[in-house]
Design an enzyme around this catalytic site. Structure first.
Site, PDB file in Angstrom:
ATOM      1  N   TRP A 136     -21.414  14.458  11.250  1.00 48.04           N
ATOM      2  CA  TRP A 136     -20.341  14.267  10.265  1.00 48.04           C
ATOM      3  C   TRP A 136     -20.481  15.251   9.112  1.00 48.04           C
ATOM      4  O   TRP A 136     -21.571  15.488   8.607  1.00 48.04           O
ATOM      5  CB  TRP A 136     -20.390  12.861   9.673  1.00 48.04           C
ATOM      6  CG  TRP A 136     -20.148  11.739  10.641  1.00 48.04           C
ATOM      7  CD1 TRP A 136     -21.018  10.760  10.971  1.00 48.04           C
ATOM      8  CD2 TRP A 136     -18.959  11.472  11.366  1.00 48.04           C
ATOM      9  NE1 TRP A 136     -20.438   9.896  11.869  1.00 48.04           N
ATOM     10  CE2 TRP A 136     -19.172  10.311  12.133  1.00 48.04           C
ATOM     11  CE3 TRP A 136     -17.708  12.099  11.458  1.00 48.04           C
ATOM     12  CZ2 TRP A 136     -18.202   9.756  12.965  1.00 48.04           C
ATOM     13  CZ3 TRP A 136     -16.744  11.554  12.294  1.00 48.04           C
ATOM     14  CH2 TRP A 136     -17.000  10.401  13.032  1.00 48.04           C
ATOM     15  N   LYS A 188     -15.925  16.176  12.255  1.00 52.58           N
ATOM     16  CA  LYS A 188     -17.047  15.967  13.163  1.00 52.58           C
ATOM     17  C   LYS A 188     -17.357  17.271  13.889  1.00 52.58           C
ATOM     18  O   LYS A 188     -16.607  17.710  14.753  1.00 52.58           O
ATOM     19  CB  LYS A 188     -16.744  14.859  14.168  1.00 52.58           C
ATOM     20  CG  LYS A 188     -18.007  14.405  14.861  1.00 52.58           C
ATOM     21  CD  LYS A 188     -17.842  13.080  15.556  1.00 52.58           C
ATOM     22  CE  LYS A 188     -19.213  12.521  15.918  1.00 52.58           C
ATOM     23  NZ  LYS A 188     -19.119  11.333  16.737  1.00 52.58           N
ATOM     24  N   GLU A 240      -5.653  -3.490  -1.349  1.00 50.27           N
ATOM     25  CA  GLU A 240      -6.138  -4.728  -0.727  1.00 50.27           C
ATOM     26  C   GLU A 240      -7.235  -5.399  -1.544  1.00 50.27           C
ATOM     27  O   GLU A 240      -7.614  -6.538  -1.258  1.00 50.27           O
ATOM     28  CB  GLU A 240      -6.690  -4.428   0.679  1.00 50.27           C
ATOM     29  CG  GLU A 240      -5.637  -3.990   1.697  1.00 50.27           C
ATOM     30  CD  GLU A 240      -5.380  -2.487   1.689  1.00 50.27           C
ATOM     31  OE1 GLU A 240      -5.646  -1.836   0.659  1.00 50.27           O
ATOM     32  OE2 GLU A 240      -4.914  -1.960   2.722  1.00 50.27           O
ATOM     33  N   THR A 285       0.867  -1.187   0.000  1.00 46.69           N
ATOM     34  CA  THR A 285       0.000   0.000   0.000  1.00 46.69           C
ATOM     35  C   THR A 285       0.900   1.232   0.000  1.00 46.69           C
ATOM     36  O   THR A 285       2.056   1.163   0.423  1.00 46.69           O
ATOM     37  CB  THR A 285      -0.893   0.033   1.253  1.00 46.69           C
ATOM     38  OG1 THR A 285      -0.043   0.124   2.399  1.00 46.69           O
ATOM     39  CG2 THR A 285      -1.763  -1.204   1.368  1.00 46.69           C
TER      40      THR A 285
HETATM   41  P1  ADP Z   1      -3.452   3.693   0.299  1.00 49.89           P
HETATM   42  O1  ADP Z   1      -4.527   2.920   0.987  1.00 49.89           O
HETATM   43  O2  ADP Z   1      -2.119   3.372   0.799  1.00 49.89           O
HETATM   44  O3  ADP Z   1      -3.725   5.160   0.189  1.00 49.89           O
HETATM   45  P2  ADP Z   1      -4.600   2.737  -2.134  1.00 49.89           P
HETATM   46  O4  ADP Z   1      -4.177   3.090  -3.491  1.00 49.89           O
HETATM   47  O5  ADP Z   1      -4.869   1.337  -1.825  1.00 49.89           O
HETATM   48  O6  ADP Z   1      -3.443   3.234  -1.213  1.00 49.89           O
HETATM   49  O7  ADP Z   1      -5.821   3.668  -1.746  1.00 49.89           O
HETATM   50  C1  ADP Z   1      -7.126   3.208  -1.547  1.00 49.89           C
HETATM   51  C2  ADP Z   1      -7.978   4.329  -1.058  1.00 49.89           C
HETATM   52  O8  ADP Z   1      -8.082   5.364  -2.023  1.00 49.89           O
HETATM   53  C3  ADP Z   1      -9.408   3.950  -0.779  1.00 49.89           C
HETATM   54  O9  ADP Z   1      -9.533   3.354   0.486  1.00 49.89           O
HETATM   55  C4  ADP Z   1     -10.115   5.293  -0.854  1.00 49.89           C
HETATM   56  O10 ADP Z   1     -10.011   6.009   0.347  1.00 49.89           O
HETATM   57  C5  ADP Z   1      -9.345   6.019  -1.923  1.00 49.89           C
HETATM   58  N1  ADP Z   1     -10.053   5.930  -3.192  1.00 49.89           N
HETATM   59  C6  ADP Z   1      -9.853   5.070  -4.197  1.00 49.89           C
HETATM   60  N2  ADP Z   1     -10.694   5.305  -5.223  1.00 49.89           N
HETATM   61  C7  ADP Z   1     -11.467   6.358  -4.873  1.00 49.89           C
HETATM   62  C8  ADP Z   1     -12.537   7.086  -5.488  1.00 49.89           C
HETATM   63  N3  ADP Z   1     -12.971   6.797  -6.719  1.00 49.89           N
HETATM   64  N4  ADP Z   1     -13.090   8.098  -4.795  1.00 49.89           N
HETATM   65  C9  ADP Z   1     -12.657   8.410  -3.552  1.00 49.89           C
HETATM   66  N5  ADP Z   1     -11.662   7.772  -2.921  1.00 49.89           N
HETATM   67  C10 ADP Z   1     -11.067   6.756  -3.567  1.00 49.89           C
END
Ligand code: ADP
Length: 533
Positions: A436, A431, A322, A176
């Site tokens: 929220w 918050k 993941e 990640t």
């Molecule tokens: P990291 O978790 O290390 O930042 P990732 O590339 O796995 O790397 O990121 C996943 C996260 O990116 C998701 O949990 C979400 O928060 C965000 N994300 C992915 N796609 C979108 C989207 N289309 N809109 C908003 N957030 C997104």
């Protein structure tokens, strides 16, 4: 029914038998274009697999790559898993110390590196125990004597003798990006990659087929470029790689020249493309209906609208390292066809409908939130391409519930049609007075103001309300704007308590290597912010 293993060996053999004449185009560091056929790609992938075996690759060994998007990286994508190894893509935008940590944690034995990235490798070489370094002479300069020359290896290689691969065997791994702490390793099996490819290729989702010309702009070093290289080879589509040239004019030239029909990347890339199209109208002629898959961070509604004016279609999707990564993709469901223009855009800005075999639920205070489009809860997911654990990291086991759902840390609503909408990451929600406020919604709306180039909203401490939203705004070049003007723009769209009191104008918003706003850094920077009214 016959037990038939779902492996990448089948995908490679299928491409050899059926798609030998499909084309693969790669932009090289000197900006020239490298072209060859699938037949040539398959031959070389097998040769590379054979070469790795003769260098001592054993089942389950990790082979790291430090490479841009191009044909040789694609060769590694298939050669390593089909030879029984695990393809471990390294994020070349990370700090060298972080890359070293990841290489050490994964215990990578081999590294395949672009010659143009050797200076980066030199920065952490001394701290890692890589046994063999294989250099791709992309720029044509001679390979340093202490390393293996990729081309020489392929030229003298024996053909790969494929070991018996089981579908549960590890094929790839990716860490990640560490937006939420130390990088964590996720392992992809042959089976998970194959099923992810089958599901994403379907018509309603990416609709990726043999007739497409596909350009993954999203890096092959991050979550397998969203699986697109695997899916494209499975379907025999034309593949086009941008190499290291990711600026908007270079990409647009490539899209035009290679008649692109499908491409994918994070919103920052598309914002730059949009600016280029708007500042030089008529310079590029793109295929009408070119689909642009946008994910990794939220695609603002204003961006989707703006691209529609150029006849280009944004497809919004959501995923995580993941989840291989694709979990939801936005398409127009039958029952939403009748929506009015504005409602339709609001629906298209949502992150979409879960793929087949990808299950979602939103959990709020221990209960499943209703699919009413307004109750927020944490998104939990499960399915055949969702990780069941992190690689050698037992401490994070609480990311999975007792009944096997993965806690994403994203806060969502799910509407009655099943569209998932990300309202925030758990720790980024504001918050205020016990309620929220979604920073993502405010950011998306601000991005729609004509003077705003980009915006981020973070929580700042407040004595009475607990937290209040602070808007951090980058204006378009040469523009000026006042806080009142921006607040008035937001006012009709949100409850009054959602509206930020304060707007800070900055030159740049810090982003991670994968295009996400560094919220933690902004919160730290503005934690003593006092100027609220
Ligand atoms: P990291 O978790 O290390 O930042 P990732 O590339 O796995 O790397 O990121 C996943 C996260 O990116 C998701 O949990 C979400 O928060 C965000 N994300 C992915 N796609 C979108 C989207 N289309 N809109 C908003 N957030 C997104």
């Amino acid at each position: 029914m016959m037990q038939f293993p779902l492996t990448l060996v089948h995908v490679l053999e299928r491409a050899e038998k059926l798609f030998g004449r499909s084309e693969i185009v790669s932009r090289l560091p000197d900006r020239g274009l490298h072209r060859y056929s699938y037949a040539e790609f398959c031959r070389r992938a097998r040769a590379l697999g054979g070469a790795l075996q003769s260098l001592g690759l054993e089942r389950g060994d990790r082979v790291a790559t430090l490479m841009w998007n191009h044909y040789a990286h694609l060769e590694a994508y298939f050669a390593v898993p089909c030879a029984g190894g695990v393809l471990h893509t390294l994020n070349l935008r990370l700090h060298p110390d972080d890359i070293a940590y990841i290489v050490g944690h994964a215990r990578d034995r081999f590294l395949i590196v672009d010659d143009v990235l050797l200076p980066l490798f030199e920065k952490f070489r001394a701290t890692v125990g890589i046994e063999k370094v294989i250099v791709v002479p992309l720029s044509g300069s001679p390979v340093p004597g202490q390393h293996e020359d990729y081309e020489a290896l392929i030229a003298r290689s024996e053909r790969l003798s494929m070991p018996a691969i089981h579908e549960e065997d590890a094929a790839g791994m990716c860490y990640t990006s560490g937006t939420t702490g130390r990088p964590k390793g996720v392992i992809y099996s042959h089976r998970s990659i194959v099923l992810h490819s089958l599901a994403t290729a379907t018509v309603d989702y990416l609709g990726l087929g043999n007739g497409d010309a596909v350009c993954p702009v999203v890096p092959m070093f991050h979550v397998n470029a969203w699986g697109i290289p695997f899916t494209a080879v499975m379907m025999g589509a034309k593949l086009v790689f941008p190499g290291p040239h990711l600026d908007a004019p270079s990409l647009l030239d490539l899209f035009q020249g290679e008649r692109m029909t499908l491409t994918a990347g994070v919103p920052t890339i598309w914002m730059a493309i949009l600016q280029a199209l708007e500042s030089e109208p008529g310079r590029w002629r793109l295929e009408r209906g070119l689909r642009m898959v946008v994910g990794g961070a939220a695609a603002a509604e204003s961006m989707i609208r703006a691209f529609d004016k150029f006849g280009l279609r944004v497809i919004h999707g959501w995923g995580m390292t993941e989840t291989s990564p694709v979990g939801t993709v936005n398409f127009v469901k039958r029952e939403t066809v009748a929506l009015s223009g504005d409602e339709r855009y609001a629906a298209r800005a949502k992150q979409g409908i879960p793929l087949p075999f990808f299950e979602v639920r939103a959990m709020s205070a221990g209960d499943e939130a209703p699919w009413d489009g307004s109750t927020m809860g944490e998104l939990q997911v499960r399915g055949p391409w969702v990780a069941a654990a992190y690689h050698e990291l037992a401490a994070e086991a609480d990311k999975w519930t007792a009944d096997g759902w993965f806690r994403t840390g994203d806060i969502v609503t799910i509407d009655p049609c099943g569209y998932v909408k990300i309202t925030d990451r758990m720790k980024d929600l504001v918050k205020s007075g016990g309620e929220w406020i979604s920073s993502v919604d405010l950011e998306g709306a601000l991005a729609g103001h004509p003077k705003v180039a980009e915006a981020a909203v973070v929580a700042v401490p407040h004595t009475h309300w607990g937290e209040r939203p602070l808007a951090i705004v980058v204006l378009e070049n040469g523009e000026s704007a006042t806080a009142e003007e921006l607040r008035d723009f937001l006012a009709p769209r949100f409850a009054k308590f959602w509206l930020p009191e304060n707007f800070v104008f900055v030159g740049e918003i810090p982003r991670t290597s994968t295009g996400k706003v560094m919220k933690a850094k902004l919160r730290e920077q503005f934690k003593d912010w006092k100027k609220l009214e």
